[in-house]
Structures are given as C-alpha cells and as structure tokens.
Design an enzyme around this catalytic site. Sequence first.
Site, PDB file in Angstrom:
ATOM      1  N   LYS A   1      -4.251   3.237   2.538  1.00  0.00           N
ATOM      2  CA  LYS A   1      -5.182   2.461   1.922  1.00  0.00           C
ATOM      3  C   LYS A   1      -6.410   3.437   1.277  1.00  0.00           C
ATOM      4  O   LYS A   1      -6.921   3.282   0.280  1.00  0.00           O
ATOM      5  CB  LYS A   1      -5.774   1.406   2.828  1.00  0.00           C
TER       6      LYS A   1
ATOM      7  N   LYS B   1       0.827  -1.284   0.037  1.00  0.00           N
ATOM      8  CA  LYS B   1      -0.016  -0.043  -0.063  1.00  0.00           C
ATOM      9  C   LYS B   1       0.904   1.253   0.024  1.00  0.00           C
ATOM     10  O   LYS B   1       0.567   2.158  -0.675  1.00  0.00           O
ATOM     11  CB  LYS B   1      -0.756   0.079   1.217  1.00  0.00           C
TER      12      LYS B   1
END
Lengths: 433, 433
Positions: B207, B107
């Site tokens: 995220k 991420k």
Amino acid sequence: MTKPLRIGIAGLGTVGASLARLLITKSETITRRAGRPIEIGAVSARDKTRDRGVDLSALAWFDDPVKLAQDGEIDALVELIGGSEGAALDCVRAALSRGLPVVTANKALLAHHGVALARLAAENGTELLYEAAVAGGIPIIKAMRESLSGNEVSRVTGILNGTCNYMLTRMERENLSFEACLRDAQALGYAEADPTFDIGGFDAAHKLAILTSLAFGTEIDIDSVYVEGIQSITAEDIAAATELGYTIKLLAVAQKTDTGIEQRVHPTMIPAEAAMAQISGVTNAVTVDTDLLGSIMLAGPGAGGNATASAVLSDVMDLATGVVPPTFAVPPDRLVPYERARMRTHEGGYYIRLSVRDRVGAFASIATRMAENGISLESIVQRKAAGVADVASAMVVLVTHETTEEAIRLALKAISEDGHLSGDPQMIRIEHL
Amino acid sequence: MTKPLRIGIAGLGTVGASLARLLITKSETITRRAGRPIEIGAVSARDKTRDRGVDLSALAWFDDPVKLAQDGEIDALVELIGGSEGAALDCVRAALSRGLPVVTANKALLAHHGVALARLAAENGTELLYEAAVAGGIPIIKAMRESLSGNEVSRVTGILNGTCNYMLTRMERENLSFEACLRDAQALGYAEADPTFDIGGFDAAHKLAILTSLAFGTEIDIDSVYVEGIQSITAEDIAAATELGYTIKLLAVAQKTDTGIEQRVHPTMIPAEAAMAQISGVTNAVTVDTDLLGSIMLAGPGAGGNATASAVLSDVMDLATGVVPPTFAVPPDRLVPYERARMRTHEGGYYIRLSVRDRVGAFASIATRMAENGISLESIVQRKAAGVADVASAMVVLVTHETTEEAIRLALKAISEDGHLSGDPQMIRIEHL
C-alpha cells in the site's frame, strides 16, 4: 497545448493573494497536473497598490467585482470577498447567470444562499464549488460529494472553528482563563477584534449547515442550528474535565433522528482518549458516520492563506480537468426540505458546575431537586471555588447519568429558585464519540 | 433516463458479493446520485451456487474472468480476484486493451504492475481506478489524486494494516502476549491462517508503494521498501512503551530526503498523545505532510466487505459521472523513476531492550559500547525480565537521544559480541509525529 483556463479572482485578501502567488509561482506544476495552463484572466480588489508578494499590475483590474463577473474575459470566477450579501453575492450571481462556473471559499454565502445559487448554476448549466468554505484545507466537501456516494450518513461531527479549538487547547494546557486566552489569541491574529462570530459558535454553525445538506440531501437551514459558544467555559470547567478524563471541544453535530435532523453547535466533553480529543490548536476535524463505512475522520488545517488557497486551487483544477458533481451531490431539485428534529434525549450525561452558597442543607437540597427530575448522579465533587471573592461559596461539580435536556433545565431552574447559587449554573453535554 | 453503466464483476468473494448487493439493493439511491443507472452486466466467479445474499443467477456468468473482460457486454470491469499475477492481471490487461476502464481493489497488482497498467490504460484512452486498494474505505487515493494537486508532498505516514493495528491495540490494552493475540485474531477472522503477509509488514509495504507514487510522481518501486514486521514485539516492549509515554504502531513512511525517497515499514514508538496513537483496532489512518496544507490526516476502516465495496463503488460512480484523472495523478509518461534514498539519519531516538546476563560489569560495558558509538542515552531502566526462565537475566531498556541507524547497529553488534546478552536485542525507532 490545450486551451488555458482563465480565472477571475474577486477579492485579493490573504487567501486571494496566496492563490495568485500559487498560480504564478507553481504554474508549471499546475499545468502538468491539470493538463492545461490555469491563468489569471482578471482580478478585482479595492487596493491596487498593496504588496501581495507577486506582481499583478499587468492583469486586467476591475474595481467592481460584479463588472469582473459580467465583463471579464474569464472562464470561471473565484469569489474570495466574503460575507453573505453585497458584492460577494452579486458577483457570484452575475457569473452563474452568465454560465461561468464559480469557486468560492465563502461559508456565509453558502449557508444563506447555497441552494438558490445551486439552482442558478444548474439553470445555467454551470457549477458551484466550495471546498475551501468548510474546514479550510481538509478535502471534506470532495469526500462527501464524491467518495461517500453509496453511503447513508447517520451523523456528522466536526471541530470546525480553529479559534475556539486553539483557545480551548491553550486553556487546557496552560491553565489560562478564557479572558487571558482570548487576549493572546487576538494578539496572535487567531481571533478577530470582535470575536463573537467565532467564539459564539456562529462560524461553526455556518459550516455545519453546509455539511448537513451534503450529508442528508436536504436544503440548507442555517436558522435551525442550535448554537452555544465557548464564552462560558472557565478554567475550573477545563480542570474538572481533565480530572474526569474528558476534554472540552466546541463540537458541531448534525444527525438523523426519528423526528428529523438535529443540528447543534455547543461545547462538549468528550473522552480524553477519543481521536477527536487529540485535534489541538487551530486544526479542524470532521467525522462522518455511515452505514457502509462506519466512521471516517478527516483532520487538517481549518484556516490560513495557503491551506485555504490550496483548497480553492483543487476546485479550480477540477474545473480545468473535467466534470464536477452537482453542488450538493444531487441536483438542486432533488434536495428535500430540511426537517428539524425535536430536541432529542441527549445521550451520555451532563456536566454541571454550580457556585453554591455554603449554607447548611444546600447540598441535600440540590441532590433532591436532581432526584425529583429523575436525574441520577454519577459523581459529585465539592471544592473551594477558585478566584471567588465570596469565601462562603463552594464549587460543586456534578456528573449525571443519561438524562434529557429538559430534565436538566427543570432541575437547574428549581435549584436556582431555591436560592442556593451565587452565580449562573454551567452545563456542558458529555458525548462518548 | 441516461444510458446505464454496465459493469462486469470479476471475483465474488466478500467484497464482490458486498458490491453486488449494494448495486442491487441501493440501485435507486445510486441512480439518483450517479445521474444514470449502474447495472451488473456480467460476473465471473468459480462457484455459481454459493449464497451471496442476493440473487445473481439471471446474470451472464463467465467461468473465466479473462473471457468476461474480453467478451462481456460491459462498459467497465471491476477486478476483485486479488493477487499480483494470474487471472487478476490477465483480466485487467484484457479489459484495458479493449479500452474498458478498470476498477480494482488489488494492492498487490498495483504495487507490482501499476505503472505498466497505467500506461496500457493511457494507450487505450481509458482509466484505472483503485480507491479500495489502499486503506479500504478511506478516500485517500481521491484526496491525493485530486485535492492535493497544488501541493508538494514531503512525507506520507500511514497505519495501513488493520491486522497489525488490531493486535498491537489488544496487546496494549489487555497485556496479551504476541502469540495469544495472534491466536485470537485468527479465531476472529482478523488474521489469516498464514499471517505473514500482514504481520510481516508486506501488506502495508504494498500500500505504501502505491501512495509513494501518488505523493511524489514517481514510478512504483515495491522492492525498495524497507520492511520490518511486528513479530518481535513483546508484552514487555508494549509495557515499556506505555511507561515511557509512547504507543507502538506499525508505521509505513515515505519521505523525501536529500538523496531520494525513503520508503519504510516498521514498528515505531510514537507519543501516546499523537493523533495517530489514537487510531485503534482495525482502523487505518494516513497523514500527508505538504508545503501548503501542513498536515492532513484521514482515518477510517481499512478493510471489511462493505467498507471496501463502498470505496469500489465510489470509483464506479466516478466512471458513471465523468472524467477521471490519470492513474497516478499525472500521465504515466510524466512519472519519474523512483530514486531510492540512502539510509537516513533517523530522528527521534531509539528504544533498545536487552536481556542481560546479570554479571558484574555488564551494565557498565553496555554503556561504554553506546558511548564508543557516539550514542547518548536519555533513560535507562533495568528490571527483572518477565517470564524469563534464566533467573539470572535482567531486562534492560535504553532510550537513546537522536543518533544514526548505523551507530545503533554497531553498538548492538559490539554488545552482543561482548557476551552479555541472553537473547537477541530488540530495537524500535521512536518518531515524534
């Protein structure tokens, strides 16, 4: 610009009209995301004059959807007619036979003919897509076909019928009777004039049968689904469930057992704090249990013109952009026959509601019958039955520890024969999700 | 048999080892579902001798992941090294430059270099996939890239950090302090020795930044995310939330406003009966609000070797079976620059906890300061502060009606300057999901 994808839409009801509107009003967005334009090449519907919120008069119209599938200048057919036989089946067959991919929202068609149609698609080197057929706007088909591919599924649990969930939610929140709630749902358009298909659990059963095939790689077997609807649920059951810390949902469950695969649809008491218990109103939800992921849950709108059209459109976009996986995740010749499980020991206990004639000894006799069948009781509640004309009747609610379905049936049979009951016993399975 | 897809795995930590085990032990299932074998062509990891539960000694090993990407006899690279710079970035760049598709679970890499890497992929006619980078085993990337394509997204709401959600769940259920809970989480491996990245909200922010791009077709802008962690949440806040009918969650929210897109991560009180409130422990969940679908929610495991490996595998299967959509749903040259929204009027009120010196008039003064800033109060609760040494202190909990973030800040500043407080004020936003 790349070549457009021309679709033929068979059926211009709520979903078909929504889809046509989307394709026309959002054409720029759709073209950008699909990488090519998606055009309506032809349509088929009975009524050409109905106002569908968008001008379709310039399109090629076919009175007969089969003719559309056979002769339309289209690259794919979208079937939105509905029903498992007749025009829907015929036009899908015609399109697949011609090598045209088909997108459908038709659960009944899939549940009854899905495997045969998947074979026909494979034989003709084309595809059959059906995201909208199960749980409306929830992308459960794509998730199961494409995202879980490394996983072994052990269980699928769904709230798959919006009408039932809407009614159970309102009964719980507003303390309504089943009948009053059904009348309201019909007035609001959430239930059909003949509501049997929904409230009898058959709609959920069709959807479950499709999910079962995807989950376990088996042929679809709609006839093996055990189905019980919500007709017998009373305001007393809802109140008792709340008091006991449960919520009643119409659950559809498919799971692997030692003897095969079990498919069942029935009202179920689940803990009020479970995630599935929060799925209220017309919302649908599906939980999939697998070896690698544990559990994943998807929730969203189960019906509605736009939500269903959105799911249809996502299938059409997949056709426009690329390769699509086999209908039931594996090629149809790799599907194994469905093997029905023996009725399994149900885990998690049972809720039993009895209308008992208030006779001396009735209570002791009931407890004895339970014990004779090896059923131990977790709790017993006796109270005056609401709305029972016979004032000598009492409502008795029993919650059992884990036992078998058979033991419960035998005990209830014995209790009925003893003559203590003034009405049919109610039995609801309890599951700890 | 079709040509196998040979992957190179860079990084053999928990996820890499799980993936290798899956590919070897489930090779038959994977081959059947992918339509072709998926083989490990080469690997790269520092320690060749570590026991990874499967024998990898016969494989081609590279000490340097960049060399693996450049010279390995592979068809795709799977990057599982982690970190936004260094070896992870270098090997992904090397692979894409060579035209090899890349699957990553990283991420931080995506949040910082996602758009540049998407461009590099497009330039070289290849793909970048990252299902495992957001919310572990939940297929949220696929859902947003492929299933929502006809939809306009208005808001994305996520519980994206398992460590925070685990801690908040345990604090609520067991009445634990933040510190005790953190020690436990560390002992159990749910929190790192340095937990800042998780509990400070930064992991969730990374995220969220990726989801924002997918939702709104904008370039990723991790620096624009407003981030507040859960460090300030006390047992008193949790107890007060429960009493008021709320649950505290670390929510990540991206939404369209009149002035741009707002991205924020902060502790939030949400109604205890909301579906998101039932997401407990290390589970993650994402809700997407759109024009066509209303809301859909996906929930499942946010981390763990097998769950993450399952998501990586689903990307690899997509590579093996067919065409993959552009990295952020539209080609990178179609992404628009991210436009940061002005701090918006927050809807749904605020929870304020103050440690007040028990002086005559303090209460009236606080209420006056609130009124001066146009803030109306829904409820005021005063009680003895738990565990406060200064026995002359009282805990005051205020719940406000809707107001602006600015009004709250000004009121709290004035109250602090009045000298009534014996500690920093606590402020938690309330949202009615």
